[in-house]
Design an enzyme around this catalytic site. Structure first.
Site, PDB file in Angstrom:
ATOM      1  N   THR A  49       0.830  -1.205   0.000  1.00 52.37           N
ATOM      2  CA  THR A  49       0.000   0.000   0.000  1.00 52.37           C
ATOM      3  C   THR A  49       0.860   1.249   0.000  1.00 52.37           C
ATOM      4  OG1 THR A  49      -1.687  -1.221   1.223  1.00 52.37           O
ATOM      5  CG2 THR A  49      -1.902   1.166   1.179  1.00 52.37           C
ATOM      6  N   TYR A 141       6.562 -12.398   4.064  1.00 48.08           N
ATOM      7  CA  TYR A 141       5.433 -11.797   3.348  1.00 48.08           C
ATOM      8  C   TYR A 141       4.952 -12.745   2.255  1.00 48.08           C
ATOM      9  CZ  TYR A 141       2.827  -7.733   1.464  1.00 48.08           C
ATOM     10  OH  TYR A 141       1.857  -6.858   1.046  1.00 48.08           O
ATOM     11  N   LYS A 171       2.932 -12.706   7.247  1.00 46.32           N
ATOM     12  CA  LYS A 171       1.771 -11.950   6.792  1.00 46.32           C
ATOM     13  C   LYS A 171       1.185 -12.692   5.607  1.00 46.32           C
ATOM     14  CE  LYS A 171      -0.100  -7.770   4.759  1.00 46.32           C
ATOM     15  NZ  LYS A 171       0.151  -6.482   4.087  1.00 46.32           N
TER      16      LYS A 171
END
Length: 300
Positions: A49, A141, A171
Site C-alpha cells: 500500500t 510476506y 503476513k
C-alpha cells in the site's frame, strides 16, 4: 477482554507524493501520527500500500528519519523489504534495522517464477545472514497475487528453525482462509497476520495476532477494536469490498485524502494512475454511506 500481548494492527502506511513526484515527508509524518493516535499499534513503511516497490534507498532513509524526527518511536515501525537481489534486500533491511525499527516485512524475490523451496530457503538465508546479528522481527510476506512466488508452510518451518528468534511471523495476503489456517496450525507460535481485513475476525478467533493492512489507513479504530477486543464491525467487509472494486492503491489514497481534507495525499507514483475526479467522487460518496457510525458487535 483486551488482548495486548499480540502483534496488533500496523498500518501499511501510504506514501504521499508531491506534485513533482517527490515524497512529501510532512504529510507522511502527520498521517503516521494520526494513525497511531487513532489506535494503530504501529506503522509499516514501504509495504504494498505504501508503494515500496517504487521507493529508492535515499528516499527510504529520509522517510524513516521523518517519522523518528516526528516522535514516532522506532519500536512502532516495521519496514517492507522488496528486492530481487540479496544485496539490495540486505541494504534495505539494514537501513531500517540500524534506525531501530522493530522488524521487517520481508517479501520473496519475485523476478523468477516457480522457484522451489530450496532456492527460496537459500535466498532468505543469505538475506538474513547478510543482516549479521542485527536481524530481528522478520515477518515473512506471503503475497502470491503480486509476487507470484508463494511461501509454503514447509519453507516457513525451515526458516524458523534455521533462524530462531529472528523469524517473528507471517503476513498472509493470499486472501485464502485455508492458507491462513494452515499457517496457524503449523506455526501458531509465530505472529500470523492477515492482509485481507474481511477475513480478520475469523482469523483472530483461530489464533491470529493481527494485521498489517491498507485499511488501517482509514479505519484504525475499527480494526483495533476487532483485534484487541474481538469487537467486529459490520462496516469492515462492505468497506473492503468497495475499495477492491476500484484500483486498490489509488482508491485508498483518494480516501486518505478525503479523510484529511487534503488532496495532497491522493497522488500515486508510476506505474500507477490516480483515480479521476468522477471516480473519486463516486467512491467517496459510497464510502461515507458505509462508514457512517455503526454499533460494533462481538465476534462469534
Amino acid at each position: 477482554m483486551k488482548n495486548q500481548d499480540i502483534f496488533g494492527v500496523s498500518a501499511a502506511l501510504v506514501t504521499p507524493f508531491g506534485a513533482d513526484g517527490s515524497i512529501d515527508l510532512g504529510r507522511l509524518r502527520r498521517h503516521a501520527r494520526h494513525l497511531l493516535d487513532e489506535g494503530c499499534d504501529g506503522v509499516t513503511l514501504f509495504g504494498t500500500t505504501g508503494e515500496g516497490f517504487s521507493i529508492g534507498m535515499r528516499e527510504r532513509s529520509a522517510m524513516i528519519a521523518a517519522l523518528l524526527d516526528g516522535g514516532v518511536a522506532p519500536g512502532r515501525i516495521h519496514a517492507g523489504v522488496t528486492a530481487t537481489a540479496v544485496a539490495d534486500a540486505v541494504d534495505q533491511a539494514r537501513l531500517a534495522l540500524d534506525a531501530g525499527a522493530r522488524g521487517l516485512l520481508l517479501a520473496p524475490p519475485f523476478y523468477f517464477k516457480g522457484p522451489d523451496d530450496d532456492g527460496l530457503f537459500r535466498w532468505f538465508s543469505q538475506a538474513i545472514e547478510g543482516m549479521r546479528g542485527d536481524a530481528r522481527g522478520v515477518i515473512l510476506y506471503h503475497i502470491p497475487g503480486q509476487t507470484a512466488v508463494p511461501l509454503s508452510v514447509d519453507l516457513v518451518g525451515r526458516l524458523k528453525r534455521a533462524f530462531p528468534g529472528v523469524i517473528a511471523g507471517v503476513k498472509d495476503s493470499s486472501g485464502d482462509p485455508a492458507t491462513t489456517k494452515a499457517f496457524l496450525a503449523a506455526h501458531g507460535e509465530l505472529a500470523i497476520l492477515v492482509g485481507d481485513e474481511r477475513q480478520l475476525a475469523e482469523a483472530m478467533a483461530a489464533g491470529a495476532q493481527g494485521s498489517i493492512c491498507g485499511m488501517a489507513n482509514l479505519v484504525p479504530g475499527l480494526l483495533r477494536r476487532l483485534v484487541h477486543e474481538g469487537a467486529d464491525s459490520p462496516a469492515i467487509v462492505p468497506l473492503v469490498d468497495l475499495v477492491v472494486s476500484y484500483p486498490v492503491l489509488p482508491a485508498i489514497k483518494a480516501l486518505v485524502a478525503h479523510m484529511h481534507g487534503d488532496a495532497g495525499y491522493a497522488g500515486t507514483r508510476a506505474p500507477l494512475i490516480d483515480l479521476g475526479p468522477a471516480q473519486s467522487a463516486t467512491l467517496i460518496a459510497a464510502y461515507d454511506a458505509i462508514a457512517a457510525p455503526q454499533p460494533d458487535r462481538k465476534s462469534a
